[in-house]
Scaffold this motif. Structure first.
Motif, PDB file in Angstrom:
ATOM      1  N   LEU A 260      49.962  56.995  40.049  1.00 31.48           N
ATOM      2  CA  LEU A 260      49.313  56.143  39.827  1.00 31.48           C
ATOM      3  C   LEU A 260      49.348  54.562  39.445  1.00 31.48           C
ATOM      4  N   ASP A 261      49.536  53.674  40.312  1.00 29.24           N
ATOM      5  CA  ASP A 261      49.845  52.413  39.170  1.00 29.24           C
ATOM      6  C   ASP A 261      48.800  51.904  38.596  1.00 29.24           C
ATOM      7  N   LEU A 262      49.002  50.580  38.376  1.00 27.58           N
ATOM      8  CA  LEU A 262      48.278  49.604  37.649  1.00 27.58           C
ATOM      9  C   LEU A 262      47.813  48.427  37.487  1.00 27.58           C
ATOM     10  N   PHE A 263      47.031  47.876  38.031  1.00 31.19           N
ATOM     11  CA  PHE A 263      46.348  46.586  38.252  1.00 31.19           C
ATOM     12  C   PHE A 263      45.760  46.161  37.391  1.00 31.19           C
ATOM     13  N   LEU A 264      46.226  44.139  37.023  1.00 31.46           N
ATOM     14  CA  LEU A 264      45.298  43.820  35.769  1.00 31.46           C
ATOM     15  C   LEU A 264      44.765  42.542  36.523  1.00 31.46           C
ATOM     16  N   ALA A 265      43.115  42.104  36.384  1.00 26.87           N
ATOM     17  CA  ALA A 265      42.865  40.739  37.040  1.00 26.87           C
ATOM     18  C   ALA A 265      42.708  40.330  35.757  1.00 26.87           C
ATOM     19  N   ASN A 266      43.575  38.856  35.648  1.00 25.92           N
ATOM     20  CA  ASN A 266      43.972  38.144  34.917  1.00 25.92           C
ATOM     21  C   ASN A 266      43.037  37.089  34.499  1.00 25.92           C
ATOM     22  N   TYR A 267      42.294  36.565  33.429  1.00 30.66           N
ATOM     23  CA  TYR A 267      40.981  35.055  33.779  1.00 30.66           C
ATOM     24  C   TYR A 267      42.539  33.807  33.586  1.00 30.66           C
ATOM     25  N   GLY A 268      41.444  32.642  33.499  1.00 27.40           N
ATOM     26  CA  GLY A 268      42.419  31.812  32.568  1.00 27.40           C
ATOM     27  C   GLY A 268      43.479  31.805  31.360  1.00 27.40           C
ATOM     28  N   GLN A 269      43.976  30.585  31.412  1.00 20.84           N
ATOM     29  CA  GLN A 269      44.669  30.299  30.082  1.00 20.84           C
ATOM     30  C   GLN A 269      43.348  29.723  28.849  1.00 20.84           C
ATOM     31  N   TRP A 270      44.123  30.550  27.660  1.00 20.32           N
ATOM     32  CA  TRP A 270      42.651  30.142  26.871  1.00 20.32           C
ATOM     33  C   TRP A 270      43.548  30.536  25.610  1.00 20.32           C
ATOM     34  N   ASP A 271      43.269  29.008  24.435  1.00 19.36           N
ATOM     35  CA  ASP A 271      43.864  29.784  23.262  1.00 19.36           C
ATOM     36  C   ASP A 271      42.331  28.484  22.653  1.00 19.36           C
ATOM     37  N   ALA A 272      42.052  29.317  21.681  1.00 21.80           N
ATOM     38  CA  ALA A 272      40.968  29.044  20.376  1.00 21.80           C
ATOM     39  C   ALA A 272      41.010  27.257  20.238  1.00 21.80           C
ATOM     40  N   SER A 273      42.052  27.647  19.915  1.00 20.21           N
ATOM     41  CA  SER A 273      42.103  26.509  19.052  1.00 20.21           C
ATOM     42  C   SER A 273      42.469  24.779  19.571  1.00 20.21           C
TER      43      SER A 273
ATOM     44  N   GLU B  70      48.306  37.861  28.460  1.00 19.65           N
ATOM     45  CA  GLU B  70      47.556  37.388  29.577  1.00 19.65           C
ATOM     46  C   GLU B  70      46.137  37.757  28.767  1.00 19.65           C
ATOM     47  N   TRP B  71      45.154  36.647  29.174  1.00 14.93           N
ATOM     48  CA  TRP B  71      43.630  37.303  29.048  1.00 14.93           C
ATOM     49  C   TRP B  71      43.230  38.435  30.143  1.00 14.93           C
ATOM     50  N   THR B  72      43.324  39.459  29.744  1.00 13.57           N
ATOM     51  CA  THR B  72      42.765  40.301  31.422  1.00 13.57           C
ATOM     52  C   THR B  72      41.454  41.015  30.583  1.00 13.57           C
ATOM     53  N   VAL B  73      40.125  40.614  31.724  1.00 16.94           N
ATOM     54  CA  VAL B  73      39.330  41.387  32.055  1.00 16.94           C
ATOM     55  C   VAL B  73      38.801  42.072  32.228  1.00 16.94           C
ATOM     56  N   ALA B  74      39.536  43.216  34.362  1.00 20.95           N
ATOM     57  CA  ALA B  74      39.470  44.014  34.730  1.00 20.95           C
ATOM     58  C   ALA B  74      40.867  44.567  34.811  1.00 20.95           C
ATOM     59  N   ALA B  75      40.348  45.943  34.823  1.00 21.88           N
ATOM     60  CA  ALA B  75      41.850  46.970  35.698  1.00 21.88           C
ATOM     61  C   ALA B  75      41.203  48.121  36.424  1.00 21.88           C
ATOM     62  N   ALA B  76      42.578  47.724  37.174  1.00 20.60           N
ATOM     63  CA  ALA B  76      42.238  49.089  38.374  1.00 20.60           C
ATOM     64  C   ALA B  76      43.573  50.076  37.909  1.00 20.60           C
ATOM     65  N   TRP B  77      43.168  52.005  38.296  1.00 24.28           N
ATOM     66  CA  TRP B  77      43.863  52.081  38.633  1.00 24.28           C
ATOM     67  C   TRP B  77      44.644  52.311  40.361  1.00 24.28           C
ATOM     68  N   LEU B  78      45.387  52.678  41.259  1.00 24.58           N
ATOM     69  CA  LEU B  78      45.492  52.715  42.328  1.00 24.58           C
ATOM     70  C   LEU B  78      47.049  53.474  42.560  1.00 24.58           C
ATOM     71  N   ASP B  79      46.766  54.092  43.987  1.00 27.44           N
ATOM     72  CA  ASP B  79      48.922  54.559  44.228  1.00 27.44           C
ATOM     73  C   ASP B  79      49.395  53.798  45.207  1.00 27.44           C
ATOM     74  N   PHE B  80      49.093  52.464  44.645  1.00 24.57           N
ATOM     75  CA  PHE B  80      49.764  51.679  46.223  1.00 24.57           C
ATOM     76  C   PHE B  80      51.062  51.753  46.711  1.00 24.57           C
ATOM     77  N   ASP B  81      52.029  53.005  46.706  1.00 26.06           N
ATOM     78  CA  ASP B  81      53.143  53.549  47.480  1.00 26.06           C
ATOM     79  C   ASP B  81      53.292  55.064  47.701  1.00 26.06           C
ATOM     80  N   ASN B  82      51.910  55.024  47.566  1.00 29.15           N
ATOM     81  CA  ASN B  82      51.567  56.974  47.890  1.00 29.15           C
ATOM     82  C   ASN B  82      52.717  57.843  47.878  1.00 29.15           C
ATOM     83  N   ASP B  83      53.534  57.617  45.809  1.00 27.41           N
ATOM     84  CA  ASP B  83      54.081  58.280  45.326  1.00 27.41           C
ATOM     85  C   ASP B  83      53.339  59.278  44.838  1.00 27.41           C
ATOM     86  N   GLY B  84      51.970  59.614  44.517  1.00 26.35           N
ATOM     87  CA  GLY B  84      51.662  60.381  43.805  1.00 26.35           C
ATOM     88  C   GLY B  84      51.495  59.783  42.581  1.00 26.35           C
TER      89      GLY B  84
END
Length: 543
Positions: free
Chosen positions: A182-195, A166-180
């Motif tokens: 860190l998990d990873l969330f990826l913020a993805n933008y739109g569908q893009w193709d140079a051609s 994907e075209w990923t713009v931002a990311a965040a580390w977080l412990d969403f399930d409180n298991d100690g």
């Protein structure tokens, strides 16, 4: 008795000084050149006006070598359309803080030159070994670096299970399930193709501009669960994250309803924003419309970009600020504490103060140490030819909105900020020289980076709280730290596609001793410290 590890910075005040009256607004001086930071963000602009060229510029502030001083990592672009870093000008850069506001380029030694067209980054100790690791987002090229010590990083992307589709713009580390872990969330933008980049603009005048976001199909975001063995499981589908498509540009992490589970706010470019409520058991529910943060009060999507998710009015509940393009204002959503938010954009005066600016990064932080979080934004229009079409300025100044303590902001009068007109992008804050005042870093397309040293007059008190998780993740991300009415969520998301992993900063005004410091660790365990000395950095170990 609480076991507390306390480290004093040599340059920090160690005695209580009388509060001096402030004769003027807090202001900043750009010291990047003197500090040795010579990074210039290269977005590789082309005549074809490919949209990715408008969006790079994220950065990370973190202490990668454990010497107690915050270092700076910058992401950079690549050749277009190949998306290859085929020249040194496209290298991502890491600058080591040598002390006394001096930095040294250690990119090659650290092994973080990178590859591909990079966008943003986030740092955290995902393997709990005491060393912060680094994740870099990009256009179909994400990189996970493991910090192996001795100032070096190892690229472990291929074996981590994290994809680059994907075209990923931002990311965040977080412990969403409180298991100690860190998990990873990826913020993805739109569908893009140079051609397939279409022509947008005025053909008769031969003016080609970057296309409107509506021409880029929305994409789902991604969530990776940390398995604890150096690999990650893609739980985007089963968590419900992938059920919602957007054009994500910003992400903020906080437990907005105080149920003990961190939630995720996502800004979407010209689409409704998402608030992903953590339901537990690995599930998220999208509640943006229900809670009132999907759209500004007018009911129309805006070009939502950077965001911050913190308590601006000292009522104990994390609020949300979003920055957007000129004419759209910078929306401010106040957490009511009842599971919903109220649009305070006009009441706070941010509407009138921000209307002429295009915001990319947003930081809620107490830059004048008076005990109330202010708002700093990095600004620019997105269209580099807007002056030929609308007469609006492309390059803009950064802005500092000072918190007046009554639910309103006012624009700071800082001549230095007003003089720096650039195509600003990523921004993050930290105290680089150990004087207790937050400094700022801002990147700009095609121009030198700005390092703004805080020149606040007077001597207001402060405290920085760093965390050492034991049952929680090692960094303590997700903890809620409070001093009196001040509350701050410990998360690294800041600015635009940027991250700051440097503990929790509190401005204290004339308070000469903290009567009570309360920490709610991820999972709900509370820890209290009493009679804490001010003007220092402390590290608190979880009990």
């Amino acid at each position: 008795m609480l076991r507390t590890l306390v480290h004093l910075r040599l340059t920090a005040l160690t005695v209580c000084l009388p509060l001096l009256a402030l004769s003027a607004d807090v202001c900043f001086t750009d010291v990047a050149s003197q500090a040795g930071i010579d990074f210039k963000l290269d977005n590789s602009p082309t005549p074809e006006k490919r949209l990715i060229e408008t969006m790079p510029g994220g950065l990370v502030i973190f202490d990668y070598d454990g010497d107690g001083r915050p270092d700076i990592f910058f992401t950079n672009g690549a050749a277009v359309p190949s998306l290859e870093k085929n020249s040194p000008q496209f290298a991502n850069r890491l600058f080591r803080n040598e002390g006394a506001m001096k930095f040294r380029d250690v990119t090659a030694d650290a092994g973080v030159v990178g590859s591909g067209y990079s966008m943003g980054a986030a740092a955290a100790d995902f393997d709990n070994d005491g060393r912060p690791d680094l994740f870099v987002t990009g256009v179909r090229r994400n990189i996970l670096y493991r910090n192996v010590g001795n100032g070096r990083f190892e690229d472990i992307t291929s074996k981590s299970g994290i994809r680059s589709d994907e075209w990923t713009v931002a990311a965040a580390w977080l412990d969403f399930d409180n298991d100690g872990l860190l998990d990873l969330f990826l913020a993805n933008y739109g569908q893009w193709d140079a051609s397939t980049e279409r022509f947008c603009g005025d053909k008769a005048k031969n003016i080609r501009v970057y296309c409107h976001p509506k021409f880029y199909a929305p994409r789902p975001n991604q969530l990776y669960r940390n398995r604890g063995d150096g690999t990650f499981e893609d739980v985007s589908l089963k968590s419900g994250i992938a059920s919602h498509k957007g054009r994500a540009m910003g992400v903020g992490i906080a437990d907005y309803d105080r149920d003990g589970r961190v939630d995720i706010f996502v800004t979407n470019d010209n689409l409704p924003n998402f608030l992903l409520h953590n339901e537990g058991s690995g599930k998220f529910r999208e509640v943006g419309i229900d809670t009132g943060v999907a759209l500004p009060e007018a009911g129309k999507p805006v070009a939502s970009m950077g965001t911050d998710f913190r308590d601006f009015d000292n009522d104990g509940w994390p609020d949300i600020v979003v920055v957007a393009l000129p004419g759209e204002t910078f929306p401010l959503f106040r957490n009511t504490g009842k599971g919903s938010f109220a649009d305070l954009t006009y009441r706070s005066r941010l509407a009138v103060l921000s209307n002429s600016y295009g915001g990319w990064g947003a930081i809620l932080a107490d830059v004048d140490n008076d005990g109330w979080k202010d708002l700093f934004t990095s600004n620019s229009h997105v269209n580099d030819l807007v002056e030929q079409l609308e007469g609006a300025p492309y390059k803009q100044v950064n802005t500092l909105f000072l918190n007046t303590k009554n639910g309103e902001f006012r624009l700071a009068d800082c001549a230095n900020l007003k003089a720096a007109r650039r195509a600003h992008r990523g921004t993050a804050s930290a105290d680089f020289d150990g004087d207790g005042k937050l400094d700022l870093v801002v990147t700009s397309l095609g121009e030198p980076t700005e390092l703004w040293r805080n020149e606040m007059p007077g001597a207001r008190h402060w405290l920085v709280v760093k965390l050492h998780g034991i049952k929680s993740n090692r960094d303590g991300l997700g903890a809620i730290v409070g001093i009196g009415k001040q509350v701050n969520e410990y998360n690294g998301n800041t600015g635009y596609a940027s991250w700051s992993l440097n503990g929790v900063h509190f401005g204290l005004g004339d308070v000469s001793k903290v009567a009570e410091l309360e920490i709610t660790w991820p999972g709900g365990t509370k820890q209290v410290m009493r009679d804490v000395a001010v003007d220092q950095v402390i590290t608190v170990q979880e009990q």
